[in-house]
Write a protein that holds these residues in place. Structure first.
Motif, PDB file in Angstrom:
ATOM      1  N   ILE A 158      -6.791   0.857   6.624  1.00  0.00           N
ATOM      2  CA  ILE A 158      -6.023   1.290   7.805  1.00  0.00           C
ATOM      3  C   ILE A 158      -6.531   0.546   9.043  1.00  0.00           C
ATOM      4  O   ILE A 158      -5.757   0.013   9.834  1.00  0.00           O
ATOM      5  N   PHE A 168      -3.270  10.795   7.567  1.00  0.00           N
ATOM      6  CA  PHE A 168      -4.018  10.189   6.458  1.00  0.00           C
ATOM      7  C   PHE A 168      -5.458  10.674   6.486  1.00  0.00           C
ATOM      8  O   PHE A 168      -6.117  10.727   5.449  1.00  0.00           O
ATOM      9  N   ARG A 176       0.832  -1.213   0.000  1.00  0.00           N
ATOM     10  CA  ARG A 176       0.000   0.000   0.000  1.00  0.00           C
ATOM     11  C   ARG A 176       0.858   1.251   0.000  1.00  0.00           C
ATOM     12  O   ARG A 176       0.507   2.263  -0.596  1.00  0.00           O
TER      13      ARG A 176
HETATM   14  N1  URA Z   1      -0.586   2.226  10.556  1.00  0.00           N
HETATM   15  C1  URA Z   1      -0.758   0.914  10.271  1.00  0.00           C
HETATM   16  O1  URA Z   1      -0.312   0.035  11.011  1.00  0.00           O
HETATM   17  N2  URA Z   1      -1.438   0.582   9.170  1.00  0.00           N
HETATM   18  C2  URA Z   1      -1.954   1.511   8.348  1.00  0.00           C
HETATM   19  O2  URA Z   1      -2.573   1.138   7.393  1.00  0.00           O
HETATM   20  C3  URA Z   1      -1.771   2.887   8.653  1.00  0.00           C
HETATM   21  C4  URA Z   1      -1.074   3.217   9.773  1.00  0.00           C
END
Ligand code: URA
Length: 428
Positions: free
Chosen positions: A181, A208, A169
């Motif tokens: 996420i 994000f 990703r």
């Molecule tokens: N932290 C994570 O462990 N995974 C994600 O997808 C985003 C932040």
């Protein structure tokens, strides 16, 4: 039985994947039978179409069971962890885990690497000479038993599906998806053997989730997954409208974390460390007031040193910061006009650190532990043309590109902005 291509097409067209299809897809991916290019297409389809609650449960469950689910129930004391959704300068796990551990709550922590423009706890820890985040599950369990804290990464044994999907990703523009996420974070966390979990859900230009509404939805989604699995889960929504603390970059952030553990360091990093520690201690059924004492009396720093030593690192960094890797050069990034720091595009500031070598553009990029940024301004500061707004630590790569990111990352305007508080909301 549908082929993987048919499942991708179903999701692309807005269909709902069955529990059985999800299990086959994720276990096939963890085994290496489903290739990255198909999973990348699926991740993009999910990015646009999402996962319904009926899909998200089995998806998280399949990720969780792609490897071993650790059982720490034989150990006394509560086991509580924290996870952040990712930010710029977010080094909180480093001081937080020893603070909470020093207060008698066990912290079994499985973390991630840098993702997109954000840094990762594992990359930061690995900038400590010798430090290994790649422990076997048995060594991890033994260390949680002996020291109360272990800091490791996703492994081939624990959450292998997340290990692969997370890296994929990162380089396929599919990070900013609430179901991806939440399943990534919750699968890792539920595999650790915890009793309870605190989530630091970042909001703002460096997160994000850019809006409080999206961050709240992400927090509620994760809290619901945790509670469904019988783990008390609390989320704090915290601001990422500007970098956390002054340092961005792996060894630089370790340095700032050690300053916090010495009861020094920037106010915002200290405040967030204590706020999260207090919730973890509350869930660990221990007096939350112990967190500040663990910083003041040096017990958290002492424990951090023992964790470093147990994981093969040079604990002398705690007393001597010059033992950490450092960049060869430091140059100022100068204000071009006078005025107020009126806005930050914190993602661009994070990207400035990445192009210096602090983060990855491709999964196989190697991190340069010493490089990064030292911020010399905060939102609302009044600045004069010619004054340094940041210091660029570099090893002869990426300086021009970093300056371009900083040009759009830091805005000087005529008036000071309204700056939100650091901790915005508690959910759960
Ligand atoms: N932290 C994570 O462990 N995974 C994600 O997808 C985003 C932040």
């Amino acid at each position: 039985m549908k082929t993987t291509a048919e499942l991708i097409a179903d999701k692309r067209n807005g269909g709902v994947l069955s529990e059985e299809d999800i299990r086959r897809l994720i276990s096939g991916y963890a085994r290496g039978d489903v290739p990255d290019y198909q999973m990348a297409a699926m991740a993009m389809a999910i990015y646009f179409r999402g996962l319904s609650p009926e899909e998200l449960g089995p998806w998280t469950d399949a990720m969780l069971h792609s490897g071993r689910v650790i059982d720490l129930s034989h150990l006394p004391d509560r086991k509580v962890d924290k996870h952040s959704t990712g930010g710029v300068g977010d080094k909180i796990s480093l001081p937080l885990a020893p603070v909470v551990g020093a207060c008698g709550v066990r912290v079994p922590m499985i973390s991630g690497r840098g993702l997109g423009h954000t840094g990762g706890t594992l990359d930061k820890l690995e900038s400590i000479p010798g430090f290994s985040t790649d422990l076997s599950v048995q060594s991890y369990i033994d260390q949680v038993a002996s020291l109360g804290v272990a800091l490791i990464g996703q492994t081939a044994e624990v959450c292998p599906a997340d290990k692969r999907l997370y890296a994929l990703r990162d380089v396929t523009a599919t990070v900013e998806s609430i179901p991806l996420i939440s399943s990534s974070i919750m699968s890792k966390k539920l595999a650790e053997g915890i009793d309870a979990l605190v989530l630091d859900v970042k909001v703002g230009s460096g997160a994000f989730m850019k809006t409080v509404e999206d961050a709240r939805l992400l927090a509620e989604t994760m809290v619901a997954i945790g509670e469904r699995m019988g783990k008390k889960t609390v989320a704090l929504l915290t601001s990422m409208e500007q970098p956390l603390g002054r340092m961005i970059g792996n060894a630089l952030e370790v340095r700032e974390s050690i300053e916090i553990l010495r009861d020094e360091g920037p106010d915002d990093v200290r405040a967030l460390t204590l706020a999260l520690a207090e919730v973890m201690l509350e869930l660990g059924e221990v007096d939350p007031r112990g967190a500040a004492s663990a910083l003041a009396d040096g017990s958290a720093l002492e424990l951090f040193g023992r964790i470093i030593e147990a994981q093969g690192g040079d604990r002398r960094v705690c007393d001597d910061l010059s033992r950490l890797p450092s960049a060869k050069h430091r140059v100022p990034y100068i204000a071009k006009t006078s005025g107020y720091v009126s806005a930050m595009d914190t993602r661009r500031v994070g990207l400035a650190a990445c192009v210096l070598g602090a983060g990855r553009a491709r999964t196989d990029d190697v991190i340069d532990p010493g490089v990064g940024l030292e911020m010399a301004c905060r939102l609302g500061d009044q600045v004069e043309a010619g004054q340094p707004l940041a210091w660029i630590y570099h090893n002869d790569a990426g300086v021009d590109a970093a300056q371009v990111h900083l040009d759009s990352g830091i805005t000087i305007g005529e008036s000071a902005p309204d700056v939100s508080g650091l901790i915005l909301e508690r959910i759960g």
